[in-house]
Motif scaffolding. Structure first.
Motif, PDB file in Angstrom:
ATOM      1  N   ALA A  97       1.091  -0.970   0.064  1.00 45.35           N
ATOM      2  CA  ALA A  97       0.272   0.085  -0.219  1.00 45.35           C
ATOM      3  C   ALA A  97       0.923   1.527  -0.153  1.00 45.35           C
ATOM      4  O   ALA A  97       0.437   2.259  -0.840  1.00 45.35           O
ATOM      5  CB  ALA A  97      -1.026  -0.030   1.528  1.00 45.35           C
ATOM      6  N   ARG A 128       1.624   4.322  -3.116  1.00 42.73           N
ATOM      7  CA  ARG A 128       1.435   4.973  -3.344  1.00 42.73           C
ATOM      8  C   ARG A 128       2.547   5.927  -3.769  1.00 42.73           C
ATOM      9  O   ARG A 128       2.242   6.483  -4.804  1.00 42.73           O
ATOM     10  CB  ARG A 128       0.785   5.809  -1.862  1.00 42.73           C
ATOM     11  N   GLU A 138      -8.330   7.728  -0.775  1.00 42.19           N
ATOM     12  CA  GLU A 138      -7.330   6.137   0.263  1.00 42.19           C
ATOM     13  C   GLU A 138      -7.265   7.219   1.802  1.00 42.19           C
ATOM     14  O   GLU A 138      -7.289   6.168   2.421  1.00 42.19           O
ATOM     15  CB  GLU A 138      -5.349   6.489   0.337  1.00 42.19           C
ATOM     16  N   TYR A 149     -11.240   6.835   2.473  1.00 44.36           N
ATOM     17  CA  TYR A 149     -11.471   5.610   2.649  1.00 44.36           C
ATOM     18  C   TYR A 149     -10.704   5.028   4.462  1.00 44.36           C
ATOM     19  O   TYR A 149     -11.761   4.640   5.033  1.00 44.36           O
ATOM     20  CB  TYR A 149     -11.355   4.867   1.765  1.00 44.36           C
ATOM     21  N   LEU A 183     -10.313  -0.793  -0.441  1.00 44.77           N
ATOM     22  CA  LEU A 183      -9.162  -0.039  -0.007  1.00 44.77           C
ATOM     23  C   LEU A 183      -8.655  -0.989  -0.725  1.00 44.77           C
ATOM     24  O   LEU A 183      -7.748  -0.081  -1.270  1.00 44.77           O
ATOM     25  CB  LEU A 183      -9.116   0.767   1.043  1.00 44.77           C
ATOM     26  N   TRP A 232      -5.511  -0.322  -3.907  1.00 44.01           N
ATOM     27  CA  TRP A 232      -4.083  -0.781  -2.916  1.00 44.01           C
ATOM     28  C   TRP A 232      -3.395  -1.738  -4.043  1.00 44.01           C
ATOM     29  O   TRP A 232      -2.366  -1.299  -4.646  1.00 44.01           O
ATOM     30  CB  TRP A 232      -3.790  -1.657  -1.720  1.00 44.01           C
ATOM     31  N   ARG A 249      -4.116   0.356  -7.767  1.00 47.45           N
ATOM     32  CA  ARG A 249      -3.704   1.487  -7.933  1.00 47.45           C
ATOM     33  C   ARG A 249      -5.110   2.185  -8.875  1.00 47.45           C
ATOM     34  O   ARG A 249      -4.469   3.208  -9.704  1.00 47.45           O
ATOM     35  CB  ARG A 249      -2.578   2.228  -8.108  1.00 47.45           C
ATOM     36  N   ASP A 266      -9.750   2.589  -9.126  1.00 51.88           N
ATOM     37  CA  ASP A 266     -10.979   2.484  -8.060  1.00 51.88           C
ATOM     38  C   ASP A 266     -12.582   2.954  -8.928  1.00 51.88           C
ATOM     39  O   ASP A 266     -12.042   4.742  -9.780  1.00 51.88           O
ATOM     40  CB  ASP A 266     -10.817   3.623  -6.931  1.00 51.88           C
TER      41      ASP A 266
END
Length: 363
Positions: free
Chosen positions: A119, A123, A167, A170, A191, A195, A198, A200
């Protein structure tokens, strides 16, 4: 002495090698992080074709940058999937256990050491991709691409920025004990999917709406000390997305929502808004413009913002940190940002719609 940048080498690959020729990426467990969506790949290909003609000397910079992104994605793929059972160094991790861990960890403070490595590293990949597309936006303008292409690069950049924002949202909702448990588990699964890939779909649908609201907020000149600016935004809202209009109609009467809306619109905190209103009442002033806010509050306030995605995220992060601080020590004012409240509203509405569809089929 070599710098970190100089010491890293990458094998250049064609843009076409990011995907199989007859396949498009599928957001399932096996695919991992999506380097480029089909739409993004088409945009990059169009830019590269243009550069072959007008700026061939810069083409290698683009392909090198894409290769580095792919290298990051390949490195991340070496970490165990968050959606499958994994044997870690000292324990076995399952998606269910990870979801329960996210729900039960409600401590305040930076939670980076409580999050999976994939995760945190993912990012960083997303930030690198955001910077890449921001650069490609500028490059597309410099090589004379159609304005629609440049706008598409900007829209993709902003959409990815919203994934960073998602992120935070959530995690805020997952750890909010006022939210029902089953819904928190649903958010935690969303979430994990974010992760893992990458990407959504929920945020892809929501980000254009928030972008339009931001545009309206940026172009309006709200009258500080009154609700005039909010009223204008409400009027604009009814001409925008159906979900945003439903949110405004049903939720703006909730004090926290109206307070969060004022923070979003005016670009200053709940506390500063109240202080400013008090000062203006004492002085008998009905309203002031943005350029006068700093004078009356006695501190420099940045109230002029652009459509730069960094401005949006910076403003959001300030409101997020203020909301968390109020919630932590029990101060009045919004304990969630406008983005928190809107995304929760959309996801709850979608869940209710799905449940109603299921009931209708059963009947």
């Amino acid at each position: 002495m070599e710098t970190e940048e100089q010491s890293i080498t990458f094998e250049n690959v064609s843009i076409d090698e990011f995907f199989d020729k007859d396949e498009t990426p599928q957001n399932d467990i096996s695919t991992g992080i999506v380097v480029l969506t089909p739409k993004q790949k088409e945009m990059v290909d169009d830019l590269c074709e243009r550069m072959v003609v007008v700026a061939p000397e810069q083409l290698n910079n683009v392909t090198d940058r894409m290769t580095r992104l792919e290298g990051l994605a390949k490195s991340l793929a070496q970490f165990p999937s968050l959606l499958e059972r994994a044997n870690l160094t000292a324990e076995v991790r399952t998606p269910q256990a990870l979801i329960e861990s996210l729900i039960t960890h409600t401590q305040d403070g930076d939670n980076i050491l409580h999050l999976p490595s994939k995760a945190t590293l993912g990012r960083g990949f997303l930030v690198a991709k955001i910077h890449t597309f921001s650069s490609l936006n500028k490059l597309s303008k410099s090589v004379g691409m159609d304005k629609k292409i440049s706008q598409a690069f900007q829209d993709e950049t902003i959409s990815m920025m919203f994934l960073l924002l998602a992120e935070d949202v959530y995690l805020n909702l997952i750890r909010d004990t006022n939210v029902e448990l089953d819904f928190r588990r649903q958010l935690a699964l969303s979430l994990l999917l974010l992760w893992e890939h990458r990407a959504d779909q929920n945020i892809s649908d929501i980000s254009p709406v928030l972008q339009n609201v931001w545009q309206a907020r940026r172009t309006m000149a709200p009258a500080f000390g009154t609700m005039m600016g909010t009223s204008e935004l409400i009027m604009i809202s009814f001409q925008m997305d159906e979900q945003w209009s439903a949110f405004i109609t049903s939720k703006l009467s909730v004090p926290e929502v109206s307070q969060a809306m004022e923070e979003f619109l005016f670009g200053i905190s709940f506390e500063q808004i109240n202080k400013l209103k008090s000062i203006l009442r004492e002085k008998g002033i009905a309203a002031i413009g943005r350029d006068e806010v700093s004078h009356y509050l006695g501190v420099h306030i940045k109230t002029d913002v652009s459509m730069d995605y960094r401005d949006f995220f910076t403003q959001y992060s300030i409101r997020r940190d203020n909301a968390r601080a109020r919630r932590r020590i029990g101060l009045p004012g919004p304990h969630r940002t406008l983005e928190d409240l809107f995304i929760r509203f959309v996801m709850e509405s979608n869940r209710d719609k799905q449940n109603n569809d299921v009931y209708a089929k059963e009947e």
